[in-house]
Design an enzyme around this catalytic site. Sequence first.
Site, PDB file in Angstrom:
ATOM      1  N   ARG A   1       0.759  -1.250  -0.093  1.00  0.00           N
ATOM      2  CA  ARG A   1       0.057  -0.027  -0.085  1.00  0.00           C
ATOM      3  C   ARG A   1       0.834   1.260  -0.083  1.00  0.00           C
ATOM      4  O   ARG A   1       1.078   1.980   0.984  1.00  0.00           O
ATOM      5  CB  ARG A   1      -0.877  -0.044   1.257  1.00  0.00           C
ATOM      6  CG  ARG A   1      -1.736  -1.438   1.257  1.00  0.00           C
ATOM      7  CD  ARG A   1      -2.987  -1.105   1.666  1.00  0.00           C
ATOM      8  NE  ARG A   1      -4.112  -1.831   0.661  1.00  0.00           N
ATOM      9  CZ  ARG A   1      -5.087  -1.597   0.980  1.00  0.00           C
ATOM     10  NH1 ARG A   1      -5.796  -0.982   2.108  1.00  0.00           N
ATOM     11  NH2 ARG A   1      -6.086  -1.929   0.128  1.00  0.00           N
TER      12      ARG A   1
ATOM     13  N   TYR B   1      -3.837  -0.588   6.915  1.00  0.00           N
ATOM     14  CA  TYR B   1      -4.864  -1.625   7.141  1.00  0.00           C
ATOM     15  C   TYR B   1      -5.394  -1.540   8.670  1.00  0.00           C
ATOM     16  O   TYR B   1      -4.563  -0.936   9.530  1.00  0.00           O
ATOM     17  CB  TYR B   1      -4.321  -2.950   6.905  1.00  0.00           C
ATOM     18  CG  TYR B   1      -4.261  -3.672   5.497  1.00  0.00           C
ATOM     19  CD1 TYR B   1      -5.735  -3.590   4.923  1.00  0.00           C
ATOM     20  CD2 TYR B   1      -3.334  -3.732   4.950  1.00  0.00           C
ATOM     21  CE1 TYR B   1      -5.526  -4.253   3.619  1.00  0.00           C
ATOM     22  CE2 TYR B   1      -3.295  -3.998   3.691  1.00  0.00           C
ATOM     23  CZ  TYR B   1      -4.519  -4.182   2.811  1.00  0.00           C
ATOM     24  OH  TYR B   1      -4.259  -4.665   1.727  1.00  0.00           O
TER      25      TYR B   1
ATOM     26  N   SER C   1      -8.298  -2.127  -4.035  1.00  0.00           N
ATOM     27  CA  SER C   1      -8.875  -0.710  -4.346  1.00  0.00           C
ATOM     28  C   SER C   1      -9.871  -0.707  -5.314  1.00  0.00           C
ATOM     29  O   SER C   1     -11.044  -0.096  -5.058  1.00  0.00           O
ATOM     30  CB  SER C   1      -7.726   0.431  -4.180  1.00  0.00           C
ATOM     31  OG  SER C   1      -6.885   0.487  -3.249  1.00  0.00           O
TER      32      SER C   1
ATOM     33  N   ASP D   1      -3.252  -1.397  -7.775  1.00  0.00           N
ATOM     34  CA  ASP D   1      -3.978  -2.070  -6.532  1.00  0.00           C
ATOM     35  C   ASP D   1      -5.330  -2.447  -6.883  1.00  0.00           C
ATOM     36  O   ASP D   1      -6.509  -1.762  -6.883  1.00  0.00           O
ATOM     37  CB  ASP D   1      -3.985  -0.974  -5.478  1.00  0.00           C
ATOM     38  CG  ASP D   1      -4.585  -1.630  -4.170  1.00  0.00           C
ATOM     39  OD1 ASP D   1      -4.884  -2.542  -4.259  1.00  0.00           O
ATOM     40  OD2 ASP D   1      -4.546  -0.954  -3.207  1.00  0.00           O
TER      41      ASP D   1
ATOM     42  N   GLN E   1      -0.394   2.273  -6.117  1.00  0.00           N
ATOM     43  CA  GLN E   1      -1.896   2.395  -6.035  1.00  0.00           C
ATOM     44  C   GLN E   1      -2.480   2.166  -7.451  1.00  0.00           C
ATOM     45  O   GLN E   1      -3.533   1.739  -7.589  1.00  0.00           O
ATOM     46  CB  GLN E   1      -2.051   4.031  -5.748  1.00  0.00           C
ATOM     47  CG  GLN E   1      -3.221   4.187  -4.538  1.00  0.00           C
ATOM     48  CD  GLN E   1      -3.090   5.508  -3.835  1.00  0.00           C
ATOM     49  OE1 GLN E   1      -2.193   6.407  -4.140  1.00  0.00           O
ATOM     50  NE2 GLN E   1      -3.692   5.527  -2.904  1.00  0.00           N
TER      51      GLN E   1
HETATM   52  P1  NAD Z   1     -10.256  -3.185   4.219  1.00  0.00           P
HETATM   53  O1  NAD Z   1     -10.936  -3.724   3.039  1.00  0.00           O
HETATM   54  O2  NAD Z   1      -8.983  -3.937   4.684  1.00  0.00           O
HETATM   55  O3  NAD Z   1     -11.286  -2.581   5.463  1.00  0.00           O
HETATM   56  C1  NAD Z   1     -12.143  -2.074   4.958  1.00  0.00           C
HETATM   57  C2  NAD Z   1     -12.135  -0.935   6.335  1.00  0.00           C
HETATM   58  O4  NAD Z   1     -12.978  -1.742   7.492  1.00  0.00           O
HETATM   59  C3  NAD Z   1     -10.964  -0.430   6.709  1.00  0.00           C
HETATM   60  O5  NAD Z   1     -11.113   0.873   6.788  1.00  0.00           O
HETATM   61  C4  NAD Z   1     -10.901  -0.831   7.961  1.00  0.00           C
HETATM   62  O6  NAD Z   1     -10.083   0.245   9.024  1.00  0.00           O
HETATM   63  C5  NAD Z   1     -12.241  -0.838   8.743  1.00  0.00           C
HETATM   64  N1  NAD Z   1     -12.345  -1.751   9.920  1.00  0.00           N
HETATM   65  C6  NAD Z   1     -11.625  -2.974  10.192  1.00  0.00           C
HETATM   66  N2  NAD Z   1     -11.958  -3.528  11.296  1.00  0.00           N
HETATM   67  C7  NAD Z   1     -13.165  -2.589  11.687  1.00  0.00           C
HETATM   68  C8  NAD Z   1     -14.074  -2.508  13.055  1.00  0.00           C
HETATM   69  N3  NAD Z   1     -13.825  -3.339  14.050  1.00  0.00           N
HETATM   70  N4  NAD Z   1     -14.906  -1.461  12.963  1.00  0.00           N
HETATM   71  C9  NAD Z   1     -14.968  -0.734  12.109  1.00  0.00           C
HETATM   72  N5  NAD Z   1     -14.295  -0.555  10.815  1.00  0.00           N
HETATM   73  C10 NAD Z   1     -13.327  -1.510  10.984  1.00  0.00           C
HETATM   74  O7  NAD Z   1      -9.615  -1.677   4.001  1.00  0.00           O
HETATM   75  P2  NAD Z   1      -9.267  -0.755   2.537  1.00  0.00           P
HETATM   76  O8  NAD Z   1     -10.497  -0.467   1.977  1.00  0.00           O
HETATM   77  O9  NAD Z   1      -8.592  -1.973   1.791  1.00  0.00           O
HETATM   78  O10 NAD Z   1      -8.407   0.321   2.974  1.00  0.00           O
HETATM   79  C11 NAD Z   1      -7.637   0.436   4.311  1.00  0.00           C
HETATM   80  C12 NAD Z   1      -6.972   1.962   4.049  1.00  0.00           C
HETATM   81  O11 NAD Z   1      -5.791   1.633   3.436  1.00  0.00           O
HETATM   82  C13 NAD Z   1      -7.513   3.130   3.780  1.00  0.00           C
HETATM   83  O12 NAD Z   1      -7.260   4.201   4.391  1.00  0.00           O
HETATM   84  C14 NAD Z   1      -7.072   3.268   2.391  1.00  0.00           C
HETATM   85  O13 NAD Z   1      -7.275   4.401   1.937  1.00  0.00           O
HETATM   86  C15 NAD Z   1      -5.853   2.841   2.356  1.00  0.00           C
HETATM   87  N6  NAD Z   1      -5.257   2.283   1.057  1.00  0.00           N
HETATM   88  C16 NAD Z   1      -3.959   2.844   0.555  1.00  0.00           C
HETATM   89  C17 NAD Z   1      -3.729   2.517  -0.513  1.00  0.00           C
HETATM   90  C18 NAD Z   1      -2.113   2.808  -1.088  1.00  0.00           C
HETATM   91  O14 NAD Z   1      -1.647   3.660  -0.492  1.00  0.00           O
HETATM   92  N7  NAD Z   1      -1.648   2.324  -2.185  1.00  0.00           N
HETATM   93  C19 NAD Z   1      -4.227   1.457  -1.389  1.00  0.00           C
HETATM   94  C20 NAD Z   1      -5.216   0.939  -0.953  1.00  0.00           C
HETATM   95  C21 NAD Z   1      -5.857   1.452   0.493  1.00  0.00           C
END
Ligand code: NAD
Length: 416
Positions: free
Chosen positions: A128, A233, A139, A136, A133
């Site tokens: 990440r 994460y 995403s 990914d 990005q």
């Molecule tokens: P994910 O699919 O792993 O999880 C979905 C969401 O559920 C996350 O935001 C997580 O914090 C939340 N979650 C987990 N347990 C929880 C709980 N008990 N109660 C409430 N919420 C809970 O996550 P995702 O959508 O893949 O993204 C996570 C983060 O990573 C985001 O901030 C995203 O912007 C970032 N991200 C960065 C990159 C990059 O920099 N290349 C790429 C993808 C995502």
Amino acid sequence: MKVGVVRETFPGETRVALVPDIVAELAKRDFDVVIEAEAGGQAGYADEAYAAKGARVVATREEVFEAADILAQVRMAGANPEGCEADFALLREGQIVVGAAEPLDRPDLIERLARTKANAFGLELIPRTTRAQAMDILSSMATVAGYRAVLWAAERLPRFFPMFMTAAGTVAPAKVFIMGAGVAGLQAVATAKRLGAVVSAYDIRPAVKEEVQSLGGKFIEMELESGAGEGGYAKAMDEEFYRRQRELMTKVVAGSDVVITTAAVPGKKAPILVTEEMVAGMGAGSVIVDLAAEHGGNCALTKADETVVAHGVTILGPTNVPATLSVHASQMYSKNMFNFLVNMLSKDRERKNEFDLEQEDDILAGTWMTKAGAVVHPDIRRALGVEATSGPATETAKMAETPATQTPEKVQGVQN
Ligand code: NAD
């Protein structure tokens, strides 16, 4: 280099790994594409469209495997458990295969894949980082899922989403609550907002508060410790944390017409955020869309790929949501794949159209699953119970020599 694309064999999969426009982009980089007839059919991309962009369309899967140096797939290994064996039989030593593989859910199938001696790259493992990005798939596919979840909820809800002031009276807007404001959750916030609902969201990572607000949602604050883990994460929390979280969320859930849950913790079963009591507390006709259904579900009553009606509440547990928006899901997946393939090319100007798997690159190292007959990714090795190495660059010769047919315990025994 020849890139091969085959028809996806996972039941219900409609996506294709490369769309015709990307075939043309690849051609500019000296890649030829060979594609199985009808591979893009379910996503609306006809064989003629591929041929028009320069791809060679062949009749059988075998011909694609035979001709390709590198295979681009939507699903392989653990992401296609029933169908992967047929592909393993066609893969050959040194061939490159790239796709989603569910490596941490089914490390056993990655071990099986290793035996083909192919170089396999798992796209769910993309680090990440800002640079990664554009490759990914988690995403891009989460964007699709977040959008679709809201449309399903709106379709099932016996109410309007927007507020209406009409001669027939005033209609209050629907209240939508999003649990987990990652990529899917934020897209759900934005989509529900566009439809006119009053949207609130909660996430274990407090950092997302501003993102929720910037999309017009209200961030629900709870007196809980932060669950922010590595790489953006969430980390796994203990049962006491989840109990307290459920307690605090009960009122918010009860006051919502729609709840969309997206909470995931990588490599773990999804946490239960909505209990049966919480469902019972919701108004009749309310809808829950559980996007974590594939990993056990965030709602205690969710059944994967089924619609459950309990206490007057409709609970949807869809899996493979991206396949329901096959055109754009394929387009986005395909762009991620293109960027990944281009990143495999040598950074040396003289050799810029050659593949260089051995170059220093965190994206290659982070996604490389199997090499020369061995599982080389440290997380997958750990999941198999084999000691982790720091990745392909430092792969131990021992592991490569260890027949992949051995059970993890036996492999461990050899290494010790
Ligand atoms: P994910 O699919 O792993 O999880 C979905 C969401 O559920 C996350 O935001 C997580 O914090 C939340 N979650 C987990 N347990 C929880 C709980 N008990 N109660 C409430 N919420 C809970 O996550 P995702 O959508 O893949 O993204 C996570 C983060 O990573 C985001 O901030 C995203 O912007 C970032 N991200 C960065 C990159 C990059 O920099 N290349 C790429 C993808 C995502």
